[in-house]
Design a protein around this motif. Sequence first.
Motif, mmCIF file in Angstrom:
data_model
loop_
_atom_site.group_PDB
_atom_site.id
_atom_site.type_symbol
_atom_site.label_atom_id
_atom_site.label_comp_id
_atom_site.label_asym_id
_atom_site.label_seq_id
_atom_site.Cartn_x
_atom_site.Cartn_y
_atom_site.Cartn_z
ATOM 1 N N VAL A 21 -101.782 13.898 23.520
ATOM 2 C CA VAL A 21 -100.889 14.853 24.168
ATOM 3 C C VAL A 21 -100.006 15.487 23.104
ATOM 4 C CG1 VAL A 21 -99.186 13.044 24.717
ATOM 5 C CG2 VAL A 21 -99.186 15.182 26.021
ATOM 6 N N THR A 22 -99.757 16.783 23.260
ATOM 7 C CA THR A 22 -98.911 17.528 22.334
ATOM 8 C C THR A 22 -97.841 18.253 23.134
ATOM 9 O OG1 THR A 22 -100.755 17.865 20.789
ATOM 10 C CG2 THR A 22 -98.862 19.342 20.581
ATOM 11 N N TYR A 23 -96.620 18.236 22.616
ATOM 12 C CA TYR A 23 -95.514 18.955 23.246
ATOM 13 C C TYR A 23 -94.953 19.959 22.244
ATOM 14 C CZ TYR A 23 -95.669 14.876 26.322
ATOM 15 O OH TYR A 23 -96.084 13.883 27.177
ATOM 16 N N ALA A 24 -94.748 21.182 22.674
ATOM 17 C CA ALA A 24 -94.139 22.214 21.840
ATOM 18 C C ALA A 24 -92.793 22.596 22.454
ATOM 19 C CB ALA A 24 -95.038 23.439 21.742
ATOM 20 N N ARG B 62 -93.247 13.649 15.159
ATOM 21 C CA ARG B 62 -92.424 14.836 15.407
ATOM 22 C C ARG B 62 -92.492 15.731 14.165
ATOM 23 N NH1 ARG B 62 -87.237 12.681 16.890
ATOM 24 N NH2 ARG B 62 -86.857 12.481 14.645
ATOM 25 N N VAL B 63 -92.859 16.982 14.374
ATOM 26 C CA VAL B 63 -92.959 17.953 13.284
ATOM 27 C C VAL B 63 -92.019 19.117 13.602
ATOM 28 C CG1 VAL B 63 -94.459 19.505 11.984
ATOM 29 C CG2 VAL B 63 -95.357 17.320 12.826
ATOM 30 N N CYS B 64 -91.160 19.453 12.655
ATOM 31 C CA CYS B 64 -90.214 20.554 12.823
ATOM 32 C C CYS B 64 -90.652 21.721 11.950
ATOM 33 C CB CYS B 64 -88.808 20.111 12.431
ATOM 34 S SG CYS B 64 -88.180 18.732 13.415
ATOM 35 N N LEU B 65 -90.894 22.868 12.560
ATOM 36 C CA LEU B 65 -91.344 24.046 11.840
ATOM 37 C C LEU B 65 -90.164 24.903 11.399
ATOM 38 C CD1 LEU B 65 -94.392 25.185 14.023
ATOM 39 C CD2 LEU B 65 -94.357 23.610 12.067
ATOM 40 N N ILE C 23 -93.875 19.101 18.535
ATOM 41 C CA ILE C 23 -93.692 20.167 17.555
ATOM 42 C C ILE C 23 -92.490 21.006 17.968
ATOM 43 C CG2 ILE C 23 -94.697 22.213 16.481
ATOM 44 C CD1 ILE C 23 -97.453 21.016 17.010
ATOM 45 N N LEU C 24 -91.478 21.045 17.122
ATOM 46 C CA LEU C 24 -90.339 21.922 17.342
ATOM 47 C C LEU C 24 -90.637 23.246 16.646
ATOM 48 C CD1 LEU C 24 -89.266 19.064 17.974
ATOM 49 C CD2 LEU C 24 -87.048 19.800 17.079
ATOM 50 N N LEU C 25 -90.534 24.342 17.377
ATOM 51 C CA LEU C 25 -91.062 25.623 16.941
ATOM 52 C C LEU C 25 -90.097 26.452 16.098
ATOM 53 C CD1 LEU C 25 -92.876 26.617 20.262
ATOM 54 C CD2 LEU C 25 -93.972 25.969 18.093
ATOM 55 N N SER D 277 -86.789 24.711 26.886
ATOM 56 C CA SER D 277 -88.109 24.494 27.479
ATOM 57 C C SER D 277 -89.096 23.927 26.472
ATOM 58 C CB SER D 277 -88.660 25.813 28.044
ATOM 59 O OG SER D 277 -87.858 26.271 29.106
ATOM 60 N N ALA D 278 -90.149 23.340 27.029
ATOM 61 C CA ALA D 278 -91.272 22.836 26.245
ATOM 62 C C ALA D 278 -92.533 23.036 27.067
ATOM 63 C CB ALA D 278 -91.088 21.357 25.903
ATOM 64 N N VAL D 279 -93.684 22.914 26.411
ATOM 65 C CA VAL D 279 -94.956 22.859 27.133
ATOM 66 C C VAL D 279 -95.699 21.601 26.711
ATOM 67 C CG1 VAL D 279 -95.264 25.323 27.554
ATOM 68 C CG2 VAL D 279 -96.063 24.344 25.392
ATOM 69 N N ARG D 280 -96.407 21.019 27.667
ATOM 70 C CA ARG D 280 -97.271 19.872 27.388
ATOM 71 C C ARG D 280 -98.705 20.349 27.327
ATOM 72 N NH1 ARG D 280 -97.551 15.314 31.831
ATOM 73 N NH2 ARG D 280 -99.219 16.650 32.641
ATOM 74 N N LEU D 281 -99.392 20.015 26.249
ATOM 75 C CA LEU D 281 -100.753 20.467 25.998
ATOM 76 C C LEU D 281 -101.678 19.260 25.885
ATOM 77 C CD1 LEU D 281 -99.768 22.979 23.171
ATOM 78 C CD2 LEU D 281 -100.288 23.581 25.528
ATOM 79 N N VAL D 282 -102.684 19.255 26.730
ATOM 80 C CA VAL D 282 -103.693 18.199 26.718
ATOM 81 C C VAL D 282 -105.050 18.881 26.735
ATOM 82 C CG1 VAL D 282 -104.617 16.153 27.896
ATOM 83 C CG2 VAL D 282 -102.151 16.644 27.979
#
Length: 273
Positions: A36-39, A100-103, A71-73, A249-254
């Motif tokens: 699972v990925t969250y942005a 956790r990755v911060c862009l 992922i923080l955008l 907000s965030a989105v969950r990507l699966v």
Amino acid sequence: MNMWKRLRPRSTAKTTSPQNSQRMLRKFTLHTTPAVTYAVGDIHGHFDLYRKLEAQIIADAAAFHGPALIILLGDMIDRGPNSAQLLDHLITPPPDGITRVCLRGNHEDMFLHALDTPSGAKDWITWGGAQTLASYGIHPDPETGYEFDSTRWRQTLAAAIPQSHRSFLRDMPLCVSLPDWFFSHAGINPERAIDDQTKDDLIWGNPSALAGRGFAKRIVHGHVPVDEVRFDKGAINVDTGAFVTGVLSAVRLVKDHDVRPMNVTLHTPDPIL
């Protein structure tokens, strides 16, 4: 195994500021899809909102078997009240099983430029940097046009801003590429291949140019606020203007599942929509 160790960096051109001249701006690629990925969209100094949203994400990720990626955008700093406190949190490790990755966003880029080049500080301060400085206990005087002489500027910042924060900001990658999704602050320049995007494309670009177009991967970005998470043919905009609206907000990507939006607000309970 922490998936961060499997993220493979690719370097872009070197930066030009004095302290960054030996550092390479990085792009990260992960060739396997996390469970699972969250942005997360632009936080802009609202640590209160991010702390609530991250807790919601961590609880949500527990339902999945396998590694989770947050992922923080970009644009984590400026405009809101608690940029320094947010960075304190982000430099600490996330819970086990979560990466956790911060862009880097354009506001992180402006902050770095102000740290290295005093003459560049004025524009950053007027675009939200004043609030970031206040979170470190620095209060520039608007009556003097926010101008600092080089010695005073460097001494003030050196005393107030930890080296750990500076290193964290400088080491932020420009983007993350997964098999099905591509993440950056401002999306991409649709006239270039994904692998050929420049730093300015990724952090200063115009996401409206993505409207109605399809790409090899779906582009997930922030940078330009929208009323709610916006789903377009080839892109997802996750920036809901937290510094104005109080909604982060965030989105969950699966893989092979519908995208699921999530959000928190300043004054209401934390729903998963």
